[in-house]
Structure formats: structure tokens, C-alpha cells
Design a protein around this motif. Structure first.
Motif, PDB file in Angstrom:
ATOM      1  N   GLN A  64      41.507  41.449   3.404  1.00  0.00           N
ATOM      2  CA  GLN A  64      41.939  41.268   4.795  1.00  0.00           C
ATOM      3  C   GLN A  64      40.739  41.011   5.703  1.00  0.00           C
ATOM      4  O   GLN A  64      40.829  40.225   6.642  1.00  0.00           O
ATOM      5  N   ASP A  65      39.648  41.679   5.426  1.00  0.00           N
ATOM      6  CA  ASP A  65      38.403  41.472   6.174  1.00  0.00           C
ATOM      7  C   ASP A  65      37.301  42.238   5.443  1.00  0.00           C
ATOM      8  O   ASP A  65      37.339  43.464   5.382  1.00  0.00           O
ATOM      9  N   SER A  66      36.334  41.508   4.922  1.00  0.00           N
ATOM     10  CA  SER A  66      35.294  42.137   4.109  1.00  0.00           C
ATOM     11  C   SER A  66      34.011  42.419   4.882  1.00  0.00           C
ATOM     12  O   SER A  66      33.030  42.892   4.294  1.00  0.00           O
ATOM     13  N   ALA A  67      33.997  42.150   6.187  1.00  0.00           N
ATOM     14  CA  ALA A  67      32.786  42.369   6.986  1.00  0.00           C
ATOM     15  C   ALA A  67      32.370  43.832   6.952  1.00  0.00           C
ATOM     16  O   ALA A  67      33.211  44.741   6.972  1.00  0.00           O
ATOM     17  N   GLU A  68      31.059  44.081   6.891  1.00  0.00           N
ATOM     18  CA  GLU A  68      30.534  45.436   6.841  1.00  0.00           C
ATOM     19  C   GLU A  68      29.530  45.668   7.967  1.00  0.00           C
ATOM     20  O   GLU A  68      28.961  44.727   8.522  1.00  0.00           O
ATOM     21  N   VAL A  69      29.335  46.937   8.286  1.00  0.00           N
ATOM     22  CA  VAL A  69      28.356  47.343   9.295  1.00  0.00           C
ATOM     23  C   VAL A  69      27.601  48.547   8.759  1.00  0.00           C
ATOM     24  O   VAL A  69      28.080  49.239   7.851  1.00  0.00           O
ATOM     25  N   PRO A  70      26.416  48.832   9.290  1.00  0.00           N
ATOM     26  CA  PRO A  70      25.679  50.024   8.849  1.00  0.00           C
ATOM     27  C   PRO A  70      26.449  51.310   9.179  1.00  0.00           C
ATOM     28  O   PRO A  70      27.093  51.410  10.227  1.00  0.00           O
ATOM     29  N   ALA A  71      26.366  52.271   8.287  1.00  0.00           N
ATOM     30  CA  ALA A  71      27.066  53.548   8.470  1.00  0.00           C
ATOM     31  C   ALA A  71      26.214  54.481   9.315  1.00  0.00           C
ATOM     32  O   ALA A  71      25.695  55.496   8.833  1.00  0.00           O
ATOM     33  N   LYS A  72      26.070  54.149  10.586  1.00  0.00           N
ATOM     34  CA  LYS A  72      25.269  54.973  11.487  1.00  0.00           C
ATOM     35  C   LYS A  72      25.887  54.959  12.869  1.00  0.00           C
ATOM     36  O   LYS A  72      26.857  54.250  13.124  1.00  0.00           O
ATOM     37  N   GLY A  73      25.331  55.741  13.777  1.00  0.00           N
ATOM     38  CA  GLY A  73      25.863  55.816  15.137  1.00  0.00           C
ATOM     39  C   GLY A  73      27.272  56.365  15.135  1.00  0.00           C
ATOM     40  O   GLY A  73      27.558  57.418  14.546  1.00  0.00           O
ATOM     41  N   ALA A  74      28.179  55.631  15.784  1.00  0.00           N
ATOM     42  CA  ALA A  74      29.573  56.071  15.919  1.00  0.00           C
ATOM     43  C   ALA A  74      30.293  56.179  14.583  1.00  0.00           C
ATOM     44  O   ALA A  74      31.364  56.788  14.507  1.00  0.00           O
ATOM     45  N   ARG A  75      29.720  55.607  13.527  1.00  0.00           N
ATOM     46  CA  ARG A  75      30.351  55.711  12.207  1.00  0.00           C
ATOM     47  C   ARG A  75      30.149  57.087  11.596  1.00  0.00           C
ATOM     48  O   ARG A  75      30.769  57.414  10.583  1.00  0.00           O
ATOM     49  N   LYS A  76      29.309  57.887  12.215  1.00  0.00           N
ATOM     50  CA  LYS A  76      29.127  59.263  11.784  1.00  0.00           C
ATOM     51  C   LYS A  76      29.836  60.187  12.775  1.00  0.00           C
ATOM     52  O   LYS A  76      29.660  60.044  13.996  1.00  0.00           O
ATOM     53  N   PRO A  77      30.661  61.102  12.284  1.00  0.00           N
ATOM     54  CA  PRO A  77      31.454  61.951  13.187  1.00  0.00           C
ATOM     55  C   PRO A  77      30.597  62.662  14.221  1.00  0.00           C
ATOM     56  O   PRO A  77      29.587  63.305  13.892  1.00  0.00           O
TER      57      PRO A  77
END
Length: 579
Positions: A547-560
């Protein structure tokens, strides 16, 4: 009392053979004269009224078949060699798996007599005339429940294992079983597993994360990433509000949440509040708007345009309504894809739960909610009744009669961790959806003035059904494909409502079926489907990435707690613990 003295108290085989010959001869006389005369009278004497169910030809034939089978049972009892050679259609019944049920002639006769009566009772219901099919299904369900309750395995005097255990322990098993029973009566709920074996946050619901939002209806949990990069589009999971969310976060090796996080997904979980008196006015609209609120919270907190969404069981039903509401409000692009775990939208073929939505049952449910919410123990009992043999009487025998200790089982711990329901919303769910099937009627149901039309849903959807699901039958789940108008992928998984969903790839259990051909019915799907061994989870993650394979770094808002969504407390949160 010793085992030897107990055995000597039982009549000898010769004595039993004599009396069974007497009874068998009496039955034969009745068969040869009384029943035949009744049949002849019914046919020849015009003055004798034919009473359905008493002396009509069909009833006479059923009676003859019953007496014939009874006589055959007696003959097999008198001739053990013939009995062993006879085909046993019920050989796989786990209630009578112990060899004592066959090795001892008395208990073998008890077992076979029970099956004889059971089979003929169910045949009698099947042959009823002038009764519509739905009433027959209700009668079958009630009869099966009665027969399960009356099984000789449920009574000390007719269960050889209980008798042996009682003699062996000097009755200690019955005292221990009584202790178990009294404990269950005091808490108003049947115990299935060791109550001290599991604890939230210790060995259940242990995936690391934070509660990042709390409303009067739900908590939103964000889980900590375990990969350097994650999919740009996050995932929001809506579990059933009738159960605790951690069915998807059981022990670490069974956790769908932990597995999804390890696949590089930013996962959010909604944890619904167990209802109390403050939720007496909560209705359909509130749950739909709560799902939309959770979607918007994640979008804004992570600064993304859309989310992937999963709805499990009844939360899948509300997810379908949510998608329709968003489409009607021109906001369908908020959800990139939707996944449905054993969810129903058309309740025409909703299975055995339909037996609980007639007027009498609904009136009873109303009386059980004086404070504006339904105690979750009533709903737990309903689901246990659907599989009474396994979830009720099995435990009566093992834990009450045999006095066995409870064994640790994470799934059964979750099953007994009940959730209260808002009475008004629960009642409308049963009447509007299960009884009246209004969700599939365009524009009949609304959410805060927005009409629901499932035909507007064009969101790419992954629909999973369980082949042996007794709560959301596969045919009922399939109906989603008949109402949505967007691209759909349907997968039929092995097993049922829980094990068919919670099936990690590492376990190597069950299988699933796919059929990419354009088919119109589940039967056509199955006929042309390809079977794959193991879990369907890898197929789902592949579909999600498509559906969408784009990725982003797991940092900032991606961390609770590191972005706009501030941490309130550690997962699994407060609502999952409330009773």
C-alpha cells in the motif's frame, strides 16, 4: 472403601446379562406388537385422530428406529465381541476418551445409551414439520446445551474416573472440587486457569510503550520502535470493546503487537475503558467518533496524512462504519488501508449468537443493566455457552469432580478477564445490527447526523476470516466483500475466532488459503484457493507494504513521549486493569 469392595458391589456380568435380556425381550415385544399396532391403527382406522408428534406416521417411524437402536444396544451389551466390532461414531469424543468408558461393560453401556438418546433427540428436532429453520436452529442449540449438561461424564456416580479418584483419595478430590466451586460461586464466574499465573506487565501485555492519550472512553498506547526505520504510515489497532486489548499482546512469543513493531511499524493501540455508571449514555455515535478521534490524534501527533487501521471482531464492525462516515464527510483519505480480523457487517449469517437476540433474550438483558452498564460476566457466560462442552462442562468434570489443579493458560486468562459494556450501546448493537441488520441498509443508521452507506467505502481492505470461527462465521465475514467497493484481499485462516488470528509465524501452526481470482462466493473462493502452511501474518505485512512502502527514521515522534504526544504512563495503562 477399597477399589475391590467397590467392584464387588457392582452386579456381576452374568446378572446384568440376565436382566438386560429381560428388558431387551420386553422392548422387542413392544416393538413387534405395540408400535406396529399403533402404526396400523393410524393408517386403517379412519375414526382415530392423527396427532402430530404422537401417532403420525413420521413419529411412529422415529419411535421404531429408537426402539430398534435400543434393542441393538442391548444385544451388543450381551455380546462384548460384537460390541467391540461395532463402529463407534463417537469414538473421538474427548469426554469419553479414557479406556474405562469402554473396558467396563456398565460404563460402556452408560456411554452408548447417552449417545443413543442424544442422537435421536437431535434427529427428532431435524424432522419437525411446520417449524421454520431459525426456530429449528434455536431448538438444536438448546437441545445440544441440555445434552451437554446431562452427559454422564458430569456426574460422580456415572463417571468411572471420578469414582476411581474418589476411592483413591478417600473423597479428597470432591472436597477440593467443592472448594473450587464455592470460590467460583463467590466471584460469579467459572475459573478456567490458574488465577495467579499471569499478571499484566509481568508476563502479559509486556510490549514496551506509553499511554499518550486518555479520554473518558479510551486510552491510546504508542509502542516503542525496535528497528532503525519504520513505515511512514503508522498503524492504529481497534480491539473489541467487549474484551481486553491484550489478546493481541499475550506472552511475548504470541504477541501480534510485538511482532508488528519488529516488522518496522509504528503501532498504536486503543484500550477501551470498562464501562461503569458514568457511561450509561454512551451510544454507537460515541464509539465511531472515538475511532475517528484516535485516527486524527495519530495523524496530528506524527504529522502524517493517513494511517493504516485494524479492527478486530466488533471493533471491525465499527471500523467499517467509521470508514463509511469518513467517506460521507469527504475524509476517506485519512485511512490508507483497513484490515479486518474476523469482523462482520452483514449479520444475516452471524451464527449461533443470533440465538441470543430474540425479544425474550433482549428483555432479560435489559433487566441485567440497572446501573447503565452490563456486567462483563454475563457476556462471558454467553460466549462460554457457545462452546459449553469445552468451556463449562470440561471444567466442571476436571476441577469440581476430579479436584484437579488449574493449569496456566494465557488465552483462558484473557478469556476470563471480563469487560463491562455500556448498556444503551450494547442493546442497540444487538437490536440494530444482530437482530435488524441495519448496517447494510444504506442511510438507515447515522453517526451524529452522518448517514452510513457501506457502498461508499473504497479503502483498500484486507479481510481475514477463520475457517472454524463460531462467533463470526467465515461466510458472514465474507459478506464484507459484497458491500465495500474498493480493492479487497480476502484470506481464510485455519482455526477459529482467536487462534486463527493469534497465530505467530514462529509457531508453525495451522494454514491459510488465498484465491486471487475474481469470485463471488466463499464456496467459489475455497474451491479455487491455494493452501499455505503456517501463519498468514507474513502475507499481511507484505500486503501492507504494497500500500505504501515509504520509510522514515524511528526517532522523534516515532518514539513514545518524544513528540507532540506526551507520555502519561507506561503501557499497558490504567484502563486495561480497571474492573
Amino acid at each position: 472403601m477399597t477399589a475391590a469392595s467397590a467392584t464387588s458391589a457392582i452386579p456381576s456380568l452374568e446378572e446384568l446379562q440376565h436382566w438386560t435380556w429381560v428388558l431387551g425381550r420386553a422392548q422387542q415385544m413392544m416393538l413387534e406388537s405395540g408400535l406396529s399396532a399403533a402404526a396400523a391403527a393410524g393408517q386403517q382406522e379412519a375414526g382415530l385422530p392423527v396427532i402430530p408428534g404422537v401417532n403420525d406416521p413420521a413419529t411412529i417411524r422415529r419411535a421404531e428406529a429408537f426402539w430398534t437402536d435400543s434393542l441393538d444396544l442391548w444385544r451388543r451389551f450381551l455380546d462384548p465381541a460384537a460390541a467391540k466390532a461395532a463402529e463407534d461414531r463417537h469414538a473421538s469424543d474427548k469426554r469419553f476418551a479414557a479406556p474405562q468408558w469402554r473396558d467396563n461393560p456398565v460404563f460402556d453401556w452408560i456411554r452408548q445409551s447417552y449417545f443413543l438418546i442424544s442422537d435421536h433427540m437431535l434427529k427428532g428436532i431435524d424432522s419437525l414439520s411446520g417449524v421454520d429453520e431459525r426456530q429449528k436452529e434455536q431448538l438444536r442449540f438448546a437441545a445440544k446445551g441440555f445434552l451437554d449438561a446431562m452427559s454422564p461424564s458430569n456426574f460422580p456416580a456415572t463417571n468411572p474416573l471420578v469414582l476411581e479418584k474418589t476411592i483413591e483419595t478417600g473423597g479428597e478430590n470432591l472436597l477440593k472440587g467443592l472448594q473450587h466451586m464455592l470460590a467460583d460461586l463467590s466471584k460469579g464466574q467459572l475459573t478456567h486457569t490458574d488465577p495467579d499465573a499471569f499478571e499484566l506487565g509481568r508476563n502479559l501485555a509486556t510490549t514496551p510503550g506509553k499511554v499518550v492519550k486518555r479520554t473518558p472512553l479510551y486510552e491510546l498506547i504508542q509502542y516503542s520502535p525496535t528497528t532503525d526505520k519504520v513505515l511512514a504510515i503508522p498503524l492504529v489497532i481497534f480491539p473489541p470493546w467487549i474484551n481486553r486489548f491484550y489478546i493481541l499482546d499475550l506472552t511475548p512469543e504470541k504477541s501480534f503487537i510485538r511482532w508488528a513493531v519488529d516488522q518496522g511499524i509504528t503501532v498504536f493501540m486503543v484500550s477501551w475503558k470498562s464501562a461503569d455508571a458514568t457511561m450509561k449514555d454512551v451510544v454507537w455515535d460515541d464509539y465511531i467518533e472515538a475511532q475517528i478521534d484516535a485516527i486524527d490524534t495519530v495523524r496530528e501527533g506524527l504529522k502524517v496524512e493517513s494511517v493504516h487501521a485494524i479492527g478486530y471482531c466488533v471493533a471491525g464492525t465499527t471500523l467499517a462504519a467509521t470508514l463509511a462516515v469518513l467517506a460521507a464527510r469527504k475524509q476517506a483519505d485519512k485511512v490508507k488501508s483497513a484490515t479486518f480480523f474476523t469482523a462482520q457487517i452483514d449479520f444475516t449469517r452471524a451464527g449461533e449468537l443470533l440465538h441470543f437476540v430474540d425479544d425474550e433474550q433482549l428483555a432479560l438483558i435489559r433487566t441485567l443493566s440497572p446501573d447503565g452498564f452490563l456486567d462483563g460476566r454475563y457476556l462471558a457466560l454467553t460466549f462460554n455457552l457457545l462452546r459449553g462442552r469445552d468451556l463449562i462442562w470440561n471444567y466442571v468434570t476436571n476441577n469440581y469432580l476430579l479436584g484437579a489443579d488449574y493449569t496456566p493458560f494465557d488465552l483462558l486468562h484473557w478469556n476470563g478477564d471480563t469487560t463491562n459494556l455500556p448498556a444503551k450501546w450494547h442493546m442497540s448493537y444487538l437490536t440494530d445490527l444482530y437482530r435488524d441488520n441495519l448496517l447494510v441498509k444504506p442511510g438507515v443508521l447515522t453517526v451524529n447526523g452522518t448517514p452510513i452507506d457501506l457502498g461508499l467505502v473504497k479503502t483498500p481492505s484486507y479481510i481475514q476470516a477463520g475457517r472454524d470461527d463460531h462467533i463470526a462465521p467465515a461466510e458472514s465475514v465474507w459478506s464484507i466483500t459484497e458491500h465495500f467497493t474498493g480493492p479487497i484481499k480476502f484470506v481464510l485462516a485455519g482455526s477459529g475466532h482467536i487462534a486463527g488470528v493469534v497465530n505467530p509465524p514462529t509457531l508453525g501452526k495451522y494454514q491459510y488459503w488465498l484465491n486471487p481470482a475474481p469470485v463471488k462466493t466463499l464456496a467459489e473462493f475455497v474451491a479455487g484457493a491455494t493452501e499455505t502452511k503456517g501463519s498468514w501474518w507474513p502475507d499481511w505485512i507484505s500486503w501492507l507494504r504494497d500500500q505504501d512502502s515509504a520509510e522514515v527514521p524511528a526517532k522523534g515522534a516515532r518514539k513514545p513521549g518524544k513528540g507532540a504526544l506526551k507520555a502519561i504512563e507506561d503501557a499497558p495503562g490504567t484502563y486495561v486493569r480497571s474492573r
